[in-house]
Design an enzyme around this catalytic site. Structure first.
Site, PDB file in Angstrom:
ATOM      1  N   LYS A   1       1.065  -1.211   0.013  1.00  0.00           N
ATOM      2  CA  LYS A   1      -0.156   0.045  -0.020  1.00  0.00           C
ATOM      3  C   LYS A   1       0.771   1.331  -0.013  1.00  0.00           C
ATOM      4  O   LYS A   1       1.933   1.349   0.666  1.00  0.00           O
ATOM      5  CB  LYS A   1      -1.064   0.000   1.300  1.00  0.00           C
ATOM      6  CG  LYS A   1      -1.987   1.134   1.130  1.00  0.00           C
ATOM      7  CD  LYS A   1      -2.839   0.954   2.617  1.00  0.00           C
ATOM      8  CE  LYS A   1      -4.155   2.117   2.618  1.00  0.00           C
ATOM      9  NZ  LYS A   1      -4.580   2.029   4.002  1.00  0.00           N
TER      10      LYS A   1
ATOM     11  N   SER B   1      -9.655   1.699   2.991  1.00  0.00           N
ATOM     12  CA  SER B   1      -8.980   2.702   2.186  1.00  0.00           C
ATOM     13  C   SER B   1      -7.771   1.945   1.436  1.00  0.00           C
ATOM     14  O   SER B   1      -7.297   2.209   0.453  1.00  0.00           O
ATOM     15  CB  SER B   1      -8.201   3.910   2.978  1.00  0.00           C
ATOM     16  OG  SER B   1      -7.256   3.322   3.880  1.00  0.00           O
TER      17      SER B   1
ATOM     18  N   SER C   1      -9.770  -0.338   7.443  1.00  0.00           N
ATOM     19  CA  SER C   1      -9.312  -0.499   6.009  1.00  0.00           C
ATOM     20  C   SER C   1      -8.678  -1.575   5.360  1.00  0.00           C
ATOM     21  O   SER C   1      -8.035  -1.599   4.162  1.00  0.00           O
ATOM     22  CB  SER C   1      -8.274   0.932   5.958  1.00  0.00           C
ATOM     23  OG  SER C   1      -8.990   2.009   5.690  1.00  0.00           O
TER      24      SER C   1
HETATM   25  N1  GLN Z   1     -12.973   4.253   6.429  1.00  0.00           N
HETATM   26  C1  GLN Z   1     -12.360   4.520   7.890  1.00  0.00           C
HETATM   27  C2  GLN Z   1     -11.945   5.937   7.845  1.00  0.00           C
HETATM   28  O1  GLN Z   1     -12.220   6.642   6.839  1.00  0.00           O
HETATM   29  C3  GLN Z   1     -11.223   3.762   8.356  1.00  0.00           C
HETATM   30  C4  GLN Z   1      -9.938   3.957   7.406  1.00  0.00           C
HETATM   31  C5  GLN Z   1      -8.873   3.199   7.575  1.00  0.00           C
HETATM   32  O2  GLN Z   1      -8.748   2.126   8.640  1.00  0.00           O
HETATM   33  N2  GLN Z   1      -7.564   3.666   7.360  1.00  0.00           N
HETATM   34  O3  GLN Z   1     -11.510   6.513   8.582  1.00  0.00           O
END
Ligand code: GLN
Length: 486
Positions: free
Chosen positions: A80, A155, A179
């Protein structure tokens, strides 16, 4: 040999050791697969072809010598774009870091490089890991390999999509509120969020430092165990990393879960949940019962406050972490002015996307004088209650089972309201707030789209949830299904 991209890591590792396959062949097969499908999936922000082939040649030499081998030697993986790779662009899905080449490797990268793994490239993500669809990437959205009109989740959507589409044998993402687990669920692969402190965060671009954790995506439990093993452990450069001994994860995969107590939290079955998801998760629970696990009803009464607490704590920490992007130290810098304040303001105005700005405003507000007690302190109290719920549950059970996401993959562009997007993580967020570990595993399908089952374990109980995942795989074949339209 055909279809090398469908092999699991452990299958390929076996062939590499027997010298029936070379890492160069395996790497080339994946680069070809990337060329064949990534113009539709758009999961990579950068493909590092030359580096990958060079690393593959090195790995082949190592395999030929038979010395210093690891289960990842010669295995092509993707990373990532939130994890710093020395001299290799690390964008974090943001214009702010579009041209940023870190002068150092993240600890996770150092560890992977030491195993002789091959890096194929960096994967797309929501900007600064804020989002659940990869649509907040400053560059382009990633498409779900199961239905190209749909989001892969986020994400870490790019890292999930590359594994689901056979473009990499495994990958790493980061999970602050879901995410890794949510995109894993939406793409029919395993996504593991380790216990807070199990994996070093050194070189992970910070979103919310008390919640962030790096973890792997894989096509089966054995591969997930291998990928976690390679990066777990204490790191002097991350004071929040744990000194607790790292378990042997592969050894935990005995297939035997007889007598294990698995809790079903009653608060995880909410109104508005997709009935197709509910059905699949219930049948997975029955399969665990058939395997000899004892299924127990449990209650985590503060679950409903998780989302609210998270959307104070995470933006508060993000607002502090993102203050460093001022155009002075590194990253994008607005230069068309002699005024320092204007330069900083324009740097942040142009460099950040809408969701990131929303979080910074939310977090700055929650931390401001007069509001700190009302919001941030209150959220931290709720966080302690959520942790206590889990402590009480884990006094009775070895693991918990729930849906990973309330829905299957949604259409790109379908969710425009930020709050609706935030709801995607209602089942994953509590684990981050409590610092425990969790994994989402392929549980079945609803209208041809993957459904993820989440297993949660107490702190440092990764071996327990991996054992359950593996036992479940031995009696199901959901994880072996491939997207047909690619
Ligand atoms: N979707 C969640 C957010 O936008 C979690 C994101 C993540 O785990 N990086 O904060």
């Amino acid at each position: 040999m055909t279809d090398l991209h469908t092999l699991t890591i452990h299958e390929a590792a076996e062939l590499l050791r027997q010298r029936k396959l070379s890492s160069v062949e395996l790497t080339k097969a994946h680069l070809e697969r990337i060329r064949a499908v990534d113009d539709r999936v758009k999961a990579f922000t950068l493909v590092t072809d030359d580096l990958a082939l060079k690393q593959a040649e090195e790995a082949d030499k190592r395999l030929a010598s038979g010395e210093n081998l690891s289960p990842l030697t010669g295995i092509p993986l993707a990373i990532k774009d939130v994890i710093c790779t020395k001299g290799i662009t690390t964008t974090c899905g943001s214009r702010m870091l579009e041209n940023f080449k870190p002068p150092f490797d993240a600890t996770v990268m150092e560890k992977l490089n030491a195993t002789g793994a091959v890096m194929l490239g960096k994967t797309n993500m929501d900007e600064f890991a804020m989002g659940s669809s990869t649509e907040h990437s400053a560059f382009f959205p990633t498409h779900n390999p199961w239905d190209l009109d749909r989001a892969p989740g986020g994400s870490s959507g790019g890292s999930a999509a590359v594994v689901a589409a056979g473009m990499a044998m495994g990958s790493y993402g980061s999970d602050t509120g879901g995410s890794i687990r949510q995109p894993g669920a939406l793409c029919n692969i395993l996504g593991l969020k380790p216990t807070y402190g199990r994996v070093s965060r050194y070189g992970l671009v910070a979103f919310a430092s008390s919640l962030d954790q790096i973890g792997p995506f894989a096509r089966d439990a054995q591969d997930a165990a291998t990928l976690l093993q390679a990066v777990a452990g204490h790191d002097q450069r991350d004071s929040t990393s744990s000194t607790q001994e790292v378990a042997n994860y592969s050894q935990a995969l005995t297939g035997n879960i007889k007598g294990m107590r698995i809790g079903v939290p009653k608060e995880y079955w909410v109104e508005g949940m997709d009935p197709g998801v509910e059905k699949v998760v219930h049948s997975a629970i029955e399969a665990l019962r058939d395997l000899g696990a004892e299924i127990v009803d449990v209650s985590l009464p503060h679950t409903k406050y998780g989302l609210a607490a998270y959307y104070i704590v995470a933006p508060a920490e993000a607002s502090a972490n993102l203050a460093r992007y001022d155009g002075v130290k590194y990253g994008y810098s607005y230069r068309d002015t002699d005024d320092m304040w204007e330069a900083m303001e324009k740097t942040r105005q142009n460099g950040f996307g809408a969701e990131v700005k929303r979080r910074i405003m939310l977090g700055t507000y929650a931390l401001s004088a007069g509001y700190y007690d009302a919001y941030y302190k209150q959220a931290e109290k709720v966080r302690a209650l959520i942790k206590r719920d889990f402590d009480e549950a884990f006094a009775q059970v070895d693991a918990l089972v729930s849906p990973a996401s309330p829905t299957v993959a949604f259409k790109l562009g379908e969710i425009s309201d930020p709050y609706q997007m935030y709801l995607q993580d209602m089942f994953t967020i509590p684990a981050n707030l409590a610092g425990i570990c969790g994994i989402s595993i392929p549980g079945g399908f609803s209208e041809n789209l993957p459904v993820g089952v989440q297993l949660l374990g107490n702190t440092f109980q990764e071996a327990a949830i991996l054992r359950i995942a593996d036992a479940f795989e031995r009696v199901t074949d959901h994880h072996k299904q491939w997207p047909k339209n690619l």
